[in-house]
Design a protein around this motif. Structure first.
Motif, PDB file in Angstrom:
ATOM      1  N   ALA A   1      -4.647   6.338  -1.675  1.00  0.00           N
ATOM      2  CA  ALA A   1      -3.553   5.369  -1.705  1.00  0.00           C
ATOM      3  C   ALA A   1      -3.677   4.490  -2.940  1.00  0.00           C
ATOM      4  CB  ALA A   1      -3.575   4.515  -0.435  1.00  0.00           C
ATOM      5  N   VAL A   2      -2.648   3.707  -3.162  1.00  0.00           N
ATOM      6  CA  VAL A   2      -2.624   2.730  -4.249  1.00  0.00           C
ATOM      7  C   VAL A   2      -2.287   1.374  -3.632  1.00  0.00           C
ATOM      8  CG1 VAL A   2      -1.503   2.033  -6.391  1.00  0.00           C
ATOM      9  CG2 VAL A   2      -1.917   4.450  -5.939  1.00  0.00           C
ATOM     10  N   TYR A   3      -3.134   0.399  -3.918  1.00  0.00           N
ATOM     11  CA  TYR A   3      -2.936  -0.970  -3.431  1.00  0.00           C
ATOM     12  C   TYR A   3      -2.432  -1.837  -4.583  1.00  0.00           C
ATOM     13  CZ  TYR A   3      -4.321  -5.728  -2.036  1.00  0.00           C
ATOM     14  OH  TYR A   3      -4.349  -7.065  -1.755  1.00  0.00           O
ATOM     15  N   VAL A   4      -1.401  -2.620  -4.304  1.00  0.00           N
ATOM     16  CA  VAL A   4      -0.799  -3.470  -5.336  1.00  0.00           C
ATOM     17  C   VAL A   4      -0.554  -4.858  -4.775  1.00  0.00           C
ATOM     18  CG1 VAL A   4       1.248  -3.841  -6.790  1.00  0.00           C
ATOM     19  CG2 VAL A   4       0.279  -1.550  -6.568  1.00  0.00           C
TER      20      VAL A   4
ATOM     21  N   LEU B   1      -6.638  -5.889   4.875  1.00  0.00           N
ATOM     22  CA  LEU B   1      -6.080  -6.254   3.570  1.00  0.00           C
ATOM     23  C   LEU B   1      -4.910  -7.219   3.672  1.00  0.00           C
ATOM     24  CD1 LEU B   1      -6.130  -2.756   1.795  1.00  0.00           C
ATOM     25  CD2 LEU B   1      -7.850  -4.560   1.721  1.00  0.00           C
ATOM     26  N   GLY B   2      -4.474  -7.507   4.880  1.00  0.00           N
ATOM     27  CA  GLY B   2      -3.328  -8.403   5.042  1.00  0.00           C
ATOM     28  C   GLY B   2      -2.059  -7.827   4.443  1.00  0.00           C
TER      29      GLY B   2
ATOM     30  N   LEU C   1       0.849  -1.186   0.000  1.00  0.00           N
ATOM     31  CA  LEU C   1       0.000   0.000   0.000  1.00  0.00           C
ATOM     32  C   LEU C   1       0.880   1.229   0.000  1.00  0.00           C
ATOM     33  CD1 LEU C   1      -3.079   0.854   0.266  1.00  0.00           C
ATOM     34  CD2 LEU C   1      -2.515   1.358   2.655  1.00  0.00           C
ATOM     35  N   TYR C   2       0.610   2.127  -0.964  1.00  0.00           N
ATOM     36  CA  TYR C   2       1.335   3.392  -1.010  1.00  0.00           C
ATOM     37  C   TYR C   2       0.352   4.532  -0.805  1.00  0.00           C
ATOM     38  CZ  TYR C   2       4.568   7.043  -2.414  1.00  0.00           C
ATOM     39  OH  TYR C   2       5.357   8.159  -2.431  1.00  0.00           O
TER      40      TYR C   2
END
Length: 269
Positions: free
Chosen positions: A240-243, A29-30, A4-5
Motif C-alpha cells: 500500500a501507499v500511505y499519504v 494510523l488514524g 491509504l491506497y
C-alpha cells in the motif's frame, strides 16, 4: 488528512490480507480514507458484489477496477448500484458505472477519486489525460475537494510518470496499479503531489504476479497453454501507499510505502 491506497488485490490470499489488516491499520494510523484496487480479487479475475461488501465491512471506503473490470459478468449489472465501485473513467460513453466519484467522509471532508487506464500496451481507450483534466476542471483541490486521488492503471512506467507530472499541484496523490510490483520511487513531486509508479499487489509473492507458478511458466517456456491461471494461495503481502495531506491545501506532506506480511521486505511507518 491520512489516506491509504492498497494495490491490486489478487485472489483469496489478497482478500484475506485486506480483511485482516485494514481494520487495524485504520485504528493504528488514524486513517481518514482507504482505497483499494479490487480488479483481481475474484480468483484473480474481476470482482463480485459479495467481495465488495467484505471490503467495505473491513473499512475500505472505495474500490477501483481496471482492465479486468468485467471478468465477472455480474459486475456489469452490479456496478450501477454501487457508487463506491469505480471503473476506468476513459472507457467509452455508455459503459456501465462511473470512473470518478466525490465522497464525503464522516468529518465532512470530501475526497475525489479518479481512475483511468493507460493506453500503452493496453486497450485503445479514450485519452486518459483528457479524462483526468475534465474532472479536475470540475473539482479544485482545496475548495471543491479536500483531497484528490488519481489511480492510473497501466503497463508503462513512462505513462504513469507522465500522469504524475500532469497532475502535479492539482491532486493529492497519483498512484499507478496493474504491474503488481511495488516501485521504489515514492516521492512528493515539485508542486506537492505525492506519487508512486506502482503500489504493488496484495497477494502471494511466491508466484508470477500473484498467480500460481506452474501455468505461467508452462506458457513462457513451451508457448502452450495447459490450463487456467489460478491465484497463489500462500501468505499475502499487503502492499500500500500511505499519504498525509495538508488540511488547508490538500497537497501531500508525506508519502510512505507500506508492506506487511508475506515474503517481501517489510515496510511500515
Amino acid at each position: 488528512m491520512k489516506l491509504l491506497y492498497c494495490g491490486d488485490v489478487v485472489g483469496r490470499a489478497g482478500r484475506d490480507a485486506i480483511v485482516a489488516r485494514v481494520p487495524e491499520l485504520r485504528r493504528s494510523l488514524g486513517l481518514d480514507f482507504v482505497l483499494v484496487n479490487g480488479e483481481n480479487a475474484a480468483a484473480g479475475f474481476g470482482i463480485t458484489g459479495k467481495i465488495c461488501e467484505e471490503f467495505y465491512a473491513a473499512g475500505v471506503d472505495v474500490i477501483v477496477l481496471g482492465n479486468h473490470a468485467w471478468d465477472q459478468r455480474e459486475t456489469l449489472s452490479y456496478i450501477n448500484g454501487d457508487p463506491r465501485l469505480l471503473r476506468p473513467l476513459n472507457y467509452p460513453k455508455g459503459t456501465p458505472g462511473k470512473g470518478a466519484g466525490l465522497f464525503t467522509l464522516q468529518n465532512g471532508k470530501k475526497v475525489l477519486v479518479i481512475q483511468v487506464m493507460g493506453r500503452i500496451f493496453m486497450d485503445p481507450l479514450d485519452d486518459p489525460f483528457a479524462a483526468v483534466d475534465g474532472e479536475l476542471q470540475k473539482y479544485r483541490l482545496g475548495s471543491g475537494a479536500d483531497a484528490i486521488v488519481v489511480d492510473i492503471h497501466g503497463e508503462a512506467t513512462s505513462e504513469k510518470m507522465a500522469m504524475g507530472h500532469f497532475c502535479d499541484g492539482r491532486v493529492s496523490l497519483v498512484c499507478g496499479t496493474h504491474s503488481h510490483v511495488p516501485t521504489a520511487d515514492a516521492q512528493i513531486l515539485p508542486n506537492g503531489t505525492a506519487y508512486q509508479t506502482d503500489a504493488g499487489m496484495c497477494g502471494d509473492y511466491n508466484s508470477v504476479i500473484g498467480m500460481e507458478k506452474t501455468e505461467p511458466l508452462n506458457r513462457f517456456t513451451r508457448r502452450v497453454p495447459g490450463g487456467r491461471f489460478e491465484p497463489a494461495m500462500g501468505e499475502a503481502t499487503l502492499c500500500a501507499v500511505y499519504v498525509e495531506t495538508d488540511d488547508r491545501t490538500g497537497l501531500a506532506t508525506r508519502i510512505q510505502p507500506i508492506r506487511l506480511g508475506g515474503r517481501l521486505q517489510q515496510a511500515m511507518l
